[in-house]
Design an enzyme around this catalytic site. Structure first.
Site, mmCIF file in Angstrom:
data_model
loop_
_atom_site.group_PDB
_atom_site.id
_atom_site.type_symbol
_atom_site.label_atom_id
_atom_site.label_comp_id
_atom_site.label_asym_id
_atom_site.label_seq_id
_atom_site.Cartn_x
_atom_site.Cartn_y
_atom_site.Cartn_z
ATOM 1 N N HIS A 55 0.971 -3.239 8.706
ATOM 2 C CA HIS A 55 0.174 -2.411 7.803
ATOM 3 C C HIS A 55 -1.101 -1.982 8.519
ATOM 4 O O HIS A 55 -1.483 -2.569 9.539
ATOM 5 C CB HIS A 55 -0.175 -3.199 6.541
ATOM 6 C CG HIS A 55 0.997 -3.486 5.672
ATOM 7 N ND1 HIS A 55 0.862 -3.940 4.380
ATOM 8 C CD2 HIS A 55 2.340 -3.405 5.890
ATOM 9 C CE1 HIS A 55 2.045 -4.113 3.838
ATOM 10 N NE2 HIS A 55 2.971 -3.802 4.746
ATOM 11 N N GLU A 57 -4.275 -2.372 7.862
ATOM 12 C CA GLU A 57 -5.301 -3.406 7.997
ATOM 13 C C GLU A 57 -4.911 -4.439 9.051
ATOM 14 O O GLU A 57 -5.745 -4.837 9.874
ATOM 15 C CB GLU A 57 -5.527 -4.109 6.650
ATOM 16 C CG GLU A 57 -6.039 -3.193 5.556
ATOM 17 C CD GLU A 57 -4.935 -2.548 4.727
ATOM 18 O OE1 GLU A 57 -5.232 -2.141 3.593
ATOM 19 O OE2 GLU A 57 -3.783 -2.436 5.209
ATOM 20 N N CYS A 85 -2.983 -5.002 0.292
ATOM 21 C CA CYS A 85 -1.892 -5.773 -0.308
ATOM 22 C C CYS A 85 -2.182 -7.262 -0.090
ATOM 23 O O CYS A 85 -3.087 -7.620 0.667
ATOM 24 C CB CYS A 85 -0.562 -5.375 0.329
ATOM 25 S SG CYS A 85 -0.317 -6.050 1.988
ATOM 26 N N CYS A 88 -2.348 -8.250 3.615
ATOM 27 C CA CYS A 88 -3.532 -7.734 4.303
ATOM 28 C C CYS A 88 -4.799 -8.447 3.843
ATOM 29 O O CYS A 88 -5.700 -8.701 4.645
ATOM 30 C CB CYS A 88 -3.643 -6.229 4.100
ATOM 31 S SG CYS A 88 -2.309 -5.330 4.932
#
Length: 159
Positions: A55, A57, A85, A88
């Site tokens: 992701h 991040e 999320c 993250c």
């Protein structure tokens, strides 16, 4: 030294938009800043790397750690195009980042097909749906050995 929050959030937003063109992952971008200076800009790389953990991040945290030569991003700030999320958020906490600015809401991500709510429900113990994940203890007598060895180690590093 730049301390303009809008500037850094725009970098994250631009990176998210750029990723819509490259199709390397979803429309997510992030940047990490330390002492007002940009460290890295990153975007979601899930599709490009076949890595579901890539992701924006997490990609930014990995790049910042590599660039700064540390696993500890204390003093850094994360700017991200969307509320992180659960994975993250966890990575951010593990990295010791204490300040996060986010643009879109989790509901905005849900509206375009990215659903994190079932993960939050699972973590909170509200969903015991084994189709999401089945957790079963196994072999603690074998795995506790390494933990006990670590506990007795004189030169250990806790992170």
């Amino acid at each position: 030294m730049c301390t303009n929050h809008d500037y850094f959030m725009q970098l994250a937003a631009d990176e998210a938009s750029k990723n819509n063109k490259t199709n390397e992952g979803g429309p997510f971008g992030a940047c990490i800043v330390k002492e007002g200076e940009l460290v890295v800009v990153a975007h979601n790389l899930v599709l490009a790397t076949n890595d579901p953990t890539a992701h924006a991040e997490v990609s930014a945290i990995r790049a910042a750690c590599a660039k700064l030569g540390t696993h500890d991003l204390s003093g850094c700030t994360l700017y991200t195009s969307c509320y992180p999320c659960p994975m993250c958020l966890s990575a951010t906490i593990w990295a010791n980042i204490k300040v996060v600015y986010y643009g879109n809401l989790a509901a905005d991500a849900d509206a375009i097909g990215f659903r994190d709510d079932f993960i939050y429900d699972f973590i909170e113990g509200q969903a015991v749906d084994t189709t999401v994940l089945q957790l079963s203890p196994l072999g603690r007598d074998k795995t506790i050995v390494a933990f006990n060895e670590f506990a007795n180690k004189q030169d250990k590093t806790i992170y």
